[in-house]
Design a protein around this motif. Sequence first.
Motif, PDB file in Angstrom:
ATOM      1  N   VAL A 177     -12.169 -16.351  25.551  1.00 40.19           N
ATOM      2  CA  VAL A 177     -13.206 -15.677  24.705  1.00 40.19           C
ATOM      3  C   VAL A 177     -14.526 -16.007  25.267  1.00 40.19           C
ATOM      4  O   VAL A 177     -14.479 -17.075  25.719  1.00 40.19           O
ATOM      5  CB  VAL A 177     -13.123 -15.562  23.113  1.00 40.19           C
ATOM      6  N   PRO A 178     -15.386 -15.425  25.075  1.00 39.88           N
ATOM      7  CA  PRO A 178     -16.995 -15.770  25.590  1.00 39.88           C
ATOM      8  C   PRO A 178     -17.081 -17.094  24.604  1.00 39.88           C
ATOM      9  O   PRO A 178     -16.690 -17.275  23.460  1.00 39.88           O
ATOM     10  CB  PRO A 178     -17.980 -14.633  24.914  1.00 39.88           C
ATOM     11  N   LYS A 179     -18.006 -18.067  25.281  1.00 45.84           N
ATOM     12  CA  LYS A 179     -18.163 -19.330  24.599  1.00 45.84           C
ATOM     13  C   LYS A 179     -18.865 -19.294  23.576  1.00 45.84           C
ATOM     14  O   LYS A 179     -18.543 -19.915  22.380  1.00 45.84           O
ATOM     15  CB  LYS A 179     -19.089 -20.388  25.447  1.00 45.84           C
ATOM     16  N   ALA A 180     -19.604 -18.031  23.173  1.00 44.92           N
ATOM     17  CA  ALA A 180     -20.586 -18.010  21.995  1.00 44.92           C
ATOM     18  C   ALA A 180     -19.432 -17.495  20.971  1.00 44.92           C
ATOM     19  O   ALA A 180     -19.967 -17.717  19.540  1.00 44.92           O
ATOM     20  CB  ALA A 180     -21.354 -16.773  22.223  1.00 44.92           C
ATOM     21  N   HIS A 181     -18.163 -17.070  21.055  1.00 45.59           N
ATOM     22  CA  HIS A 181     -17.596 -16.571  19.905  1.00 45.59           C
ATOM     23  C   HIS A 181     -16.619 -17.745  19.579  1.00 45.59           C
ATOM     24  O   HIS A 181     -15.841 -17.835  18.406  1.00 45.59           O
ATOM     25  CB  HIS A 181     -16.714 -15.654  20.430  1.00 45.59           C
TER      26      HIS A 181
ATOM     27  N   LEU B 258     -14.072 -18.534  16.165  1.00 50.33           N
ATOM     28  CA  LEU B 258     -12.970 -18.624  16.235  1.00 50.33           C
ATOM     29  C   LEU B 258     -12.148 -19.962  15.414  1.00 50.33           C
ATOM     30  O   LEU B 258     -11.090 -19.986  14.785  1.00 50.33           O
ATOM     31  CB  LEU B 258     -11.901 -18.507  17.166  1.00 50.33           C
ATOM     32  N   GLU B 259     -12.824 -20.817  15.752  1.00 47.52           N
ATOM     33  CA  GLU B 259     -12.420 -22.198  15.449  1.00 47.52           C
ATOM     34  C   GLU B 259     -12.721 -22.285  13.792  1.00 47.52           C
ATOM     35  O   GLU B 259     -11.937 -22.948  13.314  1.00 47.52           O
ATOM     36  CB  GLU B 259     -13.282 -23.343  16.027  1.00 47.52           C
ATOM     37  N   GLU B 260     -13.806 -21.859  13.272  1.00 48.32           N
ATOM     38  CA  GLU B 260     -13.919 -21.816  11.869  1.00 48.32           C
ATOM     39  C   GLU B 260     -12.912 -21.067  11.210  1.00 48.32           C
ATOM     40  O   GLU B 260     -12.297 -21.279  10.098  1.00 48.32           O
ATOM     41  CB  GLU B 260     -15.318 -21.119  11.649  1.00 48.32           C
ATOM     42  N   ALA B 261     -12.523 -19.739  11.556  1.00 52.86           N
ATOM     43  CA  ALA B 261     -11.281 -18.928  11.230  1.00 52.86           C
ATOM     44  C   ALA B 261     -10.136 -19.794  11.092  1.00 52.86           C
ATOM     45  O   ALA B 261      -9.333 -19.788  10.028  1.00 52.86           O
ATOM     46  CB  ALA B 261     -11.039 -17.646  11.994  1.00 52.86           C
ATOM     47  N   ALA B 262      -9.916 -20.461  12.326  1.00 51.79           N
ATOM     48  CA  ALA B 262      -8.411 -21.216  12.211  1.00 51.79           C
ATOM     49  C   ALA B 262      -8.750 -22.453  11.227  1.00 51.79           C
ATOM     50  O   ALA B 262      -7.588 -22.450  10.532  1.00 51.79           O
ATOM     51  CB  ALA B 262      -8.529 -21.900  13.979  1.00 51.79           C
ATOM     52  N   ALA B 263      -9.643 -23.212  11.211  1.00 47.59           N
ATOM     53  CA  ALA B 263      -9.865 -24.071  10.201  1.00 47.59           C
ATOM     54  C   ALA B 263      -9.513 -23.440   8.701  1.00 47.59           C
ATOM     55  O   ALA B 263      -8.952 -24.138   7.921  1.00 47.59           O
ATOM     56  CB  ALA B 263     -11.220 -24.843  10.400  1.00 47.59           C
ATOM     57  N   HIS B 264     -10.203 -22.553   8.467  1.00 48.57           N
ATOM     58  CA  HIS B 264     -10.074 -21.560   7.031  1.00 48.57           C
ATOM     59  C   HIS B 264      -8.542 -21.509   6.969  1.00 48.57           C
ATOM     60  O   HIS B 264      -8.021 -21.841   5.929  1.00 48.57           O
ATOM     61  CB  HIS B 264     -10.854 -20.632   7.108  1.00 48.57           C
ATOM     62  N   ALA B 265      -8.024 -20.764   7.697  1.00 50.56           N
ATOM     63  CA  ALA B 265      -6.532 -20.594   7.776  1.00 50.56           C
ATOM     64  C   ALA B 265      -5.550 -21.607   7.575  1.00 50.56           C
ATOM     65  O   ALA B 265      -4.710 -21.679   6.668  1.00 50.56           O
ATOM     66  CB  ALA B 265      -6.070 -19.528   9.003  1.00 50.56           C
TER      67      ALA B 265
END
Length: 55
Positions: free
Chosen positions: A30-34, A38-45
Amino acid sequence: MLSKLENGKGVNLEHVLRVLDGLGLTMLVVPKAHAPWLEEAAAHASKTGEWAAWD
């Protein structure tokens, strides 16, 4: 090849993808800006146990 991969030496991308597949993993590009989103979503999950819903 696995030893090279473990030690951070150059390996063919095809070999890396095979190792990931063997471990039941995938690589997402994915683009670095995204990446932070994604890391935040993974941490939340991970915290909420939502991983099971993704299987």
